[in-house]
Design a protein around this motif. Structure first.
Motif, PDB file in Angstrom:
ATOM      1  N   VAL A 122       0.728  -1.465   0.554  1.00 20.08           N
ATOM      2  CA  VAL A 122      -0.115   0.182   0.191  1.00 20.08           C
ATOM      3  C   VAL A 122       0.804   1.386  -0.240  1.00 20.08           C
ATOM      4  O   VAL A 122       0.355   2.274  -0.803  1.00 20.08           O
ATOM      5  CB  VAL A 122      -0.790  -0.417   1.198  1.00 20.08           C
ATOM      6  CG1 VAL A 122      -2.026   0.861   1.585  1.00 20.08           C
ATOM      7  CG2 VAL A 122      -1.877  -1.406   0.842  1.00 20.08           C
ATOM      8  N   LYS A 123       2.014   0.864   0.596  1.00 16.88           N
ATOM      9  CA  LYS A 123       2.916   2.473   0.459  1.00 16.88           C
ATOM     10  C   LYS A 123       3.005   2.599  -0.592  1.00 16.88           C
ATOM     11  O   LYS A 123       4.315   3.694  -1.049  1.00 16.88           O
ATOM     12  CB  LYS A 123       4.271   2.143   1.288  1.00 16.88           C
ATOM     13  CG  LYS A 123       3.275   2.823   2.690  1.00 16.88           C
ATOM     14  CD  LYS A 123       4.790   2.764   3.998  1.00 16.88           C
ATOM     15  CE  LYS A 123       4.102   2.717   5.553  1.00 16.88           C
ATOM     16  NZ  LYS A 123       5.005   2.737   6.212  1.00 16.88           N
ATOM     17  N   ILE A 125       2.491   2.007  -3.345  1.00 16.56           N
ATOM     18  CA  ILE A 125       1.558   1.844  -4.403  1.00 16.56           C
ATOM     19  C   ILE A 125       1.271   3.250  -4.428  1.00 16.56           C
ATOM     20  O   ILE A 125       0.874   4.335  -4.823  1.00 16.56           O
ATOM     21  CB  ILE A 125       0.214   1.321  -4.631  1.00 16.56           C
ATOM     22  CG1 ILE A 125      -0.215   1.476  -6.167  1.00 16.56           C
ATOM     23  CG2 ILE A 125      -0.656   1.815  -3.275  1.00 16.56           C
ATOM     24  CD1 ILE A 125      -1.736   0.598  -6.218  1.00 16.56           C
ATOM     25  N   THR A 126       1.181   4.362  -2.881  1.00 13.17           N
ATOM     26  CA  THR A 126       1.511   5.819  -2.850  1.00 13.17           C
ATOM     27  C   THR A 126       1.959   6.352  -3.640  1.00 13.17           C
ATOM     28  O   THR A 126       1.700   7.361  -4.093  1.00 13.17           O
ATOM     29  CB  THR A 126       0.646   5.963  -1.173  1.00 13.17           C
ATOM     30  OG1 THR A 126       0.107   4.822  -0.903  1.00 13.17           O
ATOM     31  CG2 THR A 126       0.677   7.657  -1.475  1.00 13.17           C
ATOM     32  N   MET A 129       1.970   6.178  -7.693  1.00 12.84           N
ATOM     33  CA  MET A 129       0.264   6.721  -7.470  1.00 12.84           C
ATOM     34  C   MET A 129       0.828   8.640  -7.620  1.00 12.84           C
ATOM     35  O   MET A 129       0.795   9.312  -8.662  1.00 12.84           O
ATOM     36  CB  MET A 129      -1.150   6.977  -6.641  1.00 12.84           C
ATOM     37  CG  MET A 129      -1.555   5.684  -7.261  1.00 12.84           C
ATOM     38  SD  MET A 129      -3.456   6.055  -6.310  1.00 12.84           S
ATOM     39  CE  MET A 129      -3.591   5.403  -5.313  1.00 12.84           C
ATOM     40  N   LYS A 130       1.653   8.794  -6.669  1.00 11.17           N
ATOM     41  CA  LYS A 130       2.385  10.017  -6.372  1.00 11.17           C
ATOM     42  C   LYS A 130       3.296  10.920  -7.468  1.00 11.17           C
ATOM     43  O   LYS A 130       3.237  11.496  -8.617  1.00 11.17           O
ATOM     44  CB  LYS A 130       2.970   9.709  -5.081  1.00 11.17           C
ATOM     45  CG  LYS A 130       3.972  11.665  -4.694  1.00 11.17           C
ATOM     46  CD  LYS A 130       4.195  11.267  -3.682  1.00 11.17           C
ATOM     47  CE  LYS A 130       5.056  12.511  -3.303  1.00 11.17           C
ATOM     48  NZ  LYS A 130       5.911  12.288  -1.881  1.00 11.17           N
TER      49      LYS A 130
END
Lengths: 134, 285, 431, 298
Positions: A122-123, A125-126, A129-130
């Motif tokens: 999850v980290k 993928i954040t 996306m950023k």
């Protein structure tokens, strides 16, 4: 073993485990396990030569993402389901048709088996996306 | 007389420039025009902060022409409520262009964003590029969309064009997206390119001429015969007289048109769709 | 507040729009030990309320006092030109009211998560009105209940068992006297709980609804099948709907998010209106977050509009697609985001998230969420309905009082109080 | 004055004003447009006993009509203002609506007043009629009929026009009279703004505005009758003449009537057997327009 790619209409939505994991917290293994999956019908899995739990790569116009395949024997051919969350949204364009609502329910995508590939956390993928990684 | 506005640089946050209308400009000096209010976010700014203003202003609205240059995609509401005069935009432009327009003429050499000509009741808009979603539509919750005027789009148009249209005329040279003319209840539309799916859903009255391909129509529309039509020529000739470039080839007055009528989901079902039979025989059965 | 033996009865669950109000919560000291009657998600919400918690305000990743965090938040807001507040669906009505005050004060935009769940429902209702029902009416009267594009088994686990498969005043045997149907593009878990599952082709909901409307009017159509269902079957469905004594249509994001969006809802509303020419029907959106319905109500009371409201000109303006969070972010419009009681990083398309990462974000949430990772300012909040009281609105519009069953962690205050602190110091700065 | 050796009398045609309307009738082909136009302008020769004076004014090419189909322009004239409305209602309703594929558009210049004739005729649509426009300057009504759709403009205009222009000429015999007469009428069709209301554009019974019978307002003008030349002492008919032709010319303007008069004279004079050309008048007592043959620029 077939290594063909399958074209699908990708849909997202709620699942019970996604709901539970979300209530627990997004920065948890449970959440990642609940949303970094893609449900496929048995025929689709056969065509891809994969089994429940194998890693697949889902490609859409905007990019591609690795997730875990999950069997849903009731899902018809040509359809795939990723629970709502960052893994689906990573592939989703922001066009809302001037309604505010992105097209969560219909994304054209292709799926390939990706044995050995890593599912981003999850980290991660954040961060992806950023940074706008393709 | 022409007032020339040149955008100094693209604003980082969109601006709302509904003060750019011939009515607001008429009778003012260039200095006074420069002090007209535009909004950027919550800040009330002056027009001259964003635009270089040159040229010559006029006393009356009719004599006023405004030419705007630059990448105007982040400039919204130009010509909103415009009532006479002319605006010429050289480039692309943001949302709500000419919305609620009453009279006058707007020409755009580039493309426009959503809600261009929304709820307009008169005037003429000519766009050489593409138009976004909700071209000539009604705003949210409004039962009345376009109520008059003429709009010509040389490019393609997005979704839900002419939502709630009551009156007026729209011609599109290119393709039109999904759900065009939803809940239409009057007026006329000519689409020269391809007409997108779900056209005229819940439409009760009005006329749409599809000169290009139509892949599908709502199931609640019924086929109502193919024949040459006495009035199709009237509309085609009108379009040809205004924009001869919109018609790729000549359409003979004796050409056959398949007529569809609907929407039968509604109590009143007088929306008429005419498609060229030669391109759309798959629809007629 | 406290009841005997640290057992709280008739607690309202704050997970989904069902707001089940029969939950029994047992606590021991600072821990919630048991949730009786709640669904699996409800249990997780109550019993796991301390998991993954954010307990300390942070600015740029460093722990700070609440006052410091507020100070920084106010600085950011005061220096902005285009301020966006987003979220508000997982908090209570008072916090929402403060958010509108803040938006008005700062000349900003305030949007709630409606824009990515039932926003289209509201757009449909704005066009065609609403023919609604209450959950109690449904339980007591409905002899037919249809779910369309909804998967309550996953998103509203007790909707069917608690409200629908229950005997009522006029429905003595909920198995025999009440039909439950599901219309969906996917055979979901819910499909196994209903009496009849009707599968339609994806992206054909609008066509199917309009066809039903025409058939209910008694019109013969040219087509032989729509959305994968034969006209004969559709005629039979139309007849059943027309001859029902009392029907309720529940619809979910399968209708609001699929091709057609608000047009699907507009059509569904009109289908129900048409049916009311023959019998009694109501419809209801399956609202997801427990108080997203409340966000629309409070917003409409205060501003006149349900979501996507811009205060830049001092008065509220409404424009979905323009002032909705996804569109604003994707278009690169806001220069500050205040996120409260939602998680846009987890639920927004990539382009919106990519832009959000470029601007200062103030994030108010009880737990670490995906947005916390990108936020400059993180402020923890008490969980409404568990750690503080409040009011929320059920999916049928019924407001319910939320109880406090346990103290929030040390130094953690409710959303409404955080917002009030921001407003108070912003008022000084803005003057 | 002579044209091709044919003497032209130094006289004038006396014309008067009438209320007029000009309408375009289109149809799927030119022949049918003309058939419809002839029917629509039928029984409309002279206001003496027909309700209107009407005729084909001009034949339009497809690209000159509002709907891109072949068309014919016709003019209707009446003595009273209201007559225009009544005549349009009756004639467009009974002769254009009923004619397969035919449609009608107003084309009246300098409109003094308009009548919602199209709107009224469209009521034949029994609720199925649809109003469209304004588009290209017109508001249209579309109504379904057996041949497809009848299109009619909502309003039709009235203008002041000029009626009673004429030439009267003397011929050797039937053959020379009819051949030159038909050719003369054809020539007038090419003049915009003018038309000939009588059968085929020709008048076989020139009249005088009096009668020995009280019930009649007009009677045969025996001074122009070849068979009477033996007993009518002040006959106009020359000795070698056995056939007299009159072409009555109406038009929207005096100029159009004069143009048409000129075109007719030039054409008629090309034909053998034409003896002399004159014009009818009442000494200037009847009308306000005098079209002098010698002032036509022949």
């Amino acid at each position: 073993m077939s290594s063909g790619s399958v074209k699908v209409r990708l849909v997202s939505g709620r699942t019970l485990s996604q709901g539970r994991a979300m209530e627990k917290g997004k920065i948890t293994q449970e959440y990642e396990d609940a949303v970094a999956i893609c449900e496929l019908g048995s025929k689709t899995m056969e065509a891809l030569g994969i089994e429940n739990g194998d890693i697949i790569v889902v490609k859409a116009a905007l990019g591609k993402i690795n997730v875990k395949a999950k069997l849903d024997k009731n899902l018809q051919e040509g359809m795939a389901f990723i629970p709502c969350g960052p893994y689906f949204n990573y592939l989703l364009d922001a066009y809302t048709q001037l309604t505010g609502m992105p097209g969560f329910k219909s994304l054209e995508a292709t799926i390939n088996a990706a044995p050995g590939a890593k599912i981003p956390t999850v980290k991660e993928i954040t961060q992806m996306m950023k940074e706008g990684v393709k | 007389m022409t007032v020339l506005l040149s955008l100094k640089q693209v604003p980082n946050i969109p601006i709302e420039a509904d003060s750019i209308t011939p009515t607001a400009f008429a009778g003012k000096t260039l200095a006074q025009i420069g002090k007209l209010v535009v909004m950027q976010g919550r800040n009330s700014c002056e027009l001259r902060e964003f635009f270089e203003i040159t040229g010559e202003s006029a006393d009356s609205v009719e004599e006023t022409e405004i030419v705007i240059r630059g990448d105007l995609r982040k400039v919204k509401q130009i010509g909103k409520g415009m009532n006479g005069g002319r605006i010429r935009i050289e480039g692309d432009v943001g949302m709500h262009l000419g919305a609620e327009m009453i009279a006058g003429r707007i020409t755009v050499t580039g493309s426009v964003d959503a809600y261009a000509g929304a709820e307009m009741s008169g005037g003429n808009i000519q766009i050489e590029g593409n138009a976004g979603d909700y071209l000539c539509a009604g705003y949210r919750g409004s039962p009345d969309g376009m109520k008059g005027g003429r709009v010509f789009i040389a490019g393609n148009v997005g979704n839900e064009m002419a939502l709630h249209m009551r009156k007026g005329f729209i011609a599109v040279k290119g393709n039109v997206g999904a759900m065009a003319a939803t809940r239409m209840k009057g007026g006329s539309i000519i689409v020269c390119g391809e007409l997108g799916p779900r056209a005229c859903i819940e439409a009760t009255k009005g006329m749409l001429f599809a000169l290009g391909k139509v892949s599908s129509l709502p199931p609640t529309f019924k086929y109502s015969g193919s024949s040459e039509r006495e009035f199709t020529g009237y509309y085609i000739r009108y379009l040809k007289s205004r924009r001869p470039d919109f018609l790729q080839s000549d359409i003979s007055p004796s050409e056959k048109w398949a007529k569809f009528i609907g929407d039968f989901a509604e109590a009143e079902s007088k929306m008429e769709i005419y498609t060229r039979l030669v391109l759309n025989s798959h629809l007629a059965s | 507040m406290t009841e005997a033996g640290n057992t709280f009865k008739d607690v309202v669950c704050t997970f989904c729009g069902c707001l089940c109000d029969d939950i029994i919560i047992e606590t021991e000291g600072e821990k919630i030990t048991k949730n009786t009657n709640g669904c699996a998600i409800s249990k997780e919400r109550f019993v796991g309320h301390m998991e993954n918690r954010c307990l300390q305000p942070t600015v740029k990743g460093s722990a700070v006092t609440l006052e410091k965090a507020i100070e920084r938040a106010v600085e950011i807001i005061a220096s902005s030109k285009r301020f966006l507040i987003y979220g508000l669906s997982s908090t209570e009505n008072d916090a929402q009211r403060e958010a509108y005050r803040l938006a008005e004060l700062a000349g900003g935009v305030v949007d709630n998560t409606t824009s990515v769940c039932h926003g289209p429902t509201i757009l449909g209702a704005q066009e065609s009105g609403e023919t609604t029902a209450s959950l109690a009416e449904t339980r007591h009267r409905a002899d037919i209940v249809i779910y369309w594009g909804a998967n309550p088994a996953a998103a509203h686990p007790r909707h069917i068992p608690h409200y629908i498969r229950q005997p009522g005043e006029y429905i003595k045997d909920p198995k025999k006297d009440r039909q439950i149907w599901l219309i969906d593009v996917r055979e979901t878990t819910t499909a196994r709980m209903v009496d009849r599952f009707i599968k339609i082709n994806p992206a054909t909901d609008l066509e199917v609804i309009e066809t039903l409307r025409a058939l209910i009017r008694g019109t013969k159509l040219d087509v032989v099948e729509v959305g994968g269902i034969s006209i004969k079957d559709l005629e039979q469905i139309a007849t059943t709907m027309k001859t029902a004594k009392y029907g309720v249509l529940f619809f979910g994001l399968g209708l609001t998010q699929s091709f057609g969006r608000h047009r699907n809802i507009d059509a569904a509303i009109r289908l129900i209106q048409d049916l009311n020419a023959y019998t009694k029907w109501g419809l209801m959106p399956m609202r997801g977050h427990y108080n997203v319905s409340g966000a629309n109500k409070t917003s409409t009371w205060v501003t006149g509009y349900p979501y996507a409201i811009d205060f830049a000109r001092g008065y509220p303006r409404f424009s979905p697609g323009e002032y909705t969070a996804v569109d604003m972010l994707a278009r690169g419009e806001p220069d500050v985001l205040l996120n409260i009681a939602a998680d846009p990083v987890a639920h927004f398309p990539r382009a919106a998230v990519a832009y959000l990462a470029k601007i200062p974000v103030i994030n108010i949430d009880p737990k670490f969420n995906m947005t916390s990772q990108l936020a400059e300012v993180n402020i923890p909040a008490a969980i409404a309905g568990i750690e503080c009281d409040g009011a929320a609105t059920r999916m049928d519009g019924l407001p319910l009082y939320l109880k406090k069953v346990i103290e929030p962690p040390e130094g953690v205050i409710p959303d409404r109080d955080i917002l009030r602190m921001i407003i108070k110091s912003l008022e000084k700065v803005m003057k | 004055m002579e044209i091709n050796g044919v003497p032209i009398d130094d006289t004038f045609a006396e014309a008067f004003s009438m209320h007029m309307n000009r309408t375009i009738i289109t149809a799927y082909d030119e022949d049918w447009a003309r058939t419809t136009a002839l029917e629509t302008t039928g029984f409309a020769t002279s206001v003496i006993m027909t309700p209107s004076e009407a005729g084909i004014e001009y034949i339009l090419k497809p690209d000159e009509t509002p709907d891109g189909r072949p068309g014919v322009r016709v003019i209707f004239a009446t003595g009273s203002k209201d007559g225009i409305r009544e005549q349009l209602l009756a004639r467009l309703g009974q002769c254009v609506l009923t004619s397969p594929t035919a449609c009608a558009y107003d084309d009246t210049p300098d409109v003094a007043e308009t009548y919602p004739v199209g709107k009224m005729i469209a009521m034949f649509g029994d609720g199925h009629q649809v109003k469209k426009g304004p588009i290209d300057g017109r508001t249209l009504w579309l109504l379904p009929r057996m041949s497809g759709t009848f299109v009619i403009q909502e309003s039709f205009g009235r203008t002041k026009g000029v009626a009673g222009g004429n030439i009267i000429y003397f011929c050797k015999d039937v053959e020379s009279g009819m051949a030159s007469g038909k050719a003369g009428v054809k020539a007038i069709e090419k003049v915009e703004g003018a038309y000939t209301p009588f059968p085929g554009g020709l008048v076989g019974s020139g009249s005088k505005p009096s009668s020995r019978y009280k019930v009649l307002h007009a009677s045969t003008n025996e001074r122009y009758c070849p068979t009477m030349k033996g007993i009518v002492p002040d006959t106009f008919v020359p000795k070698d003449c056995d056939f007299v032709v009159e072409i009555v010319i109406n038009g929207l303007t005096e100029k159009a009537v004069a143009e048409a008069t000129k075109a007719a004279i030039l054409e008629v004079c090309k034909h053998p057997g034409v003896i002399r050309i004159s014009a009818g008048n009442f000494g200037g007592a009847l009308g306000k327009y005098k079209i002098h043959l010698h002032e036509l620029g022949l």
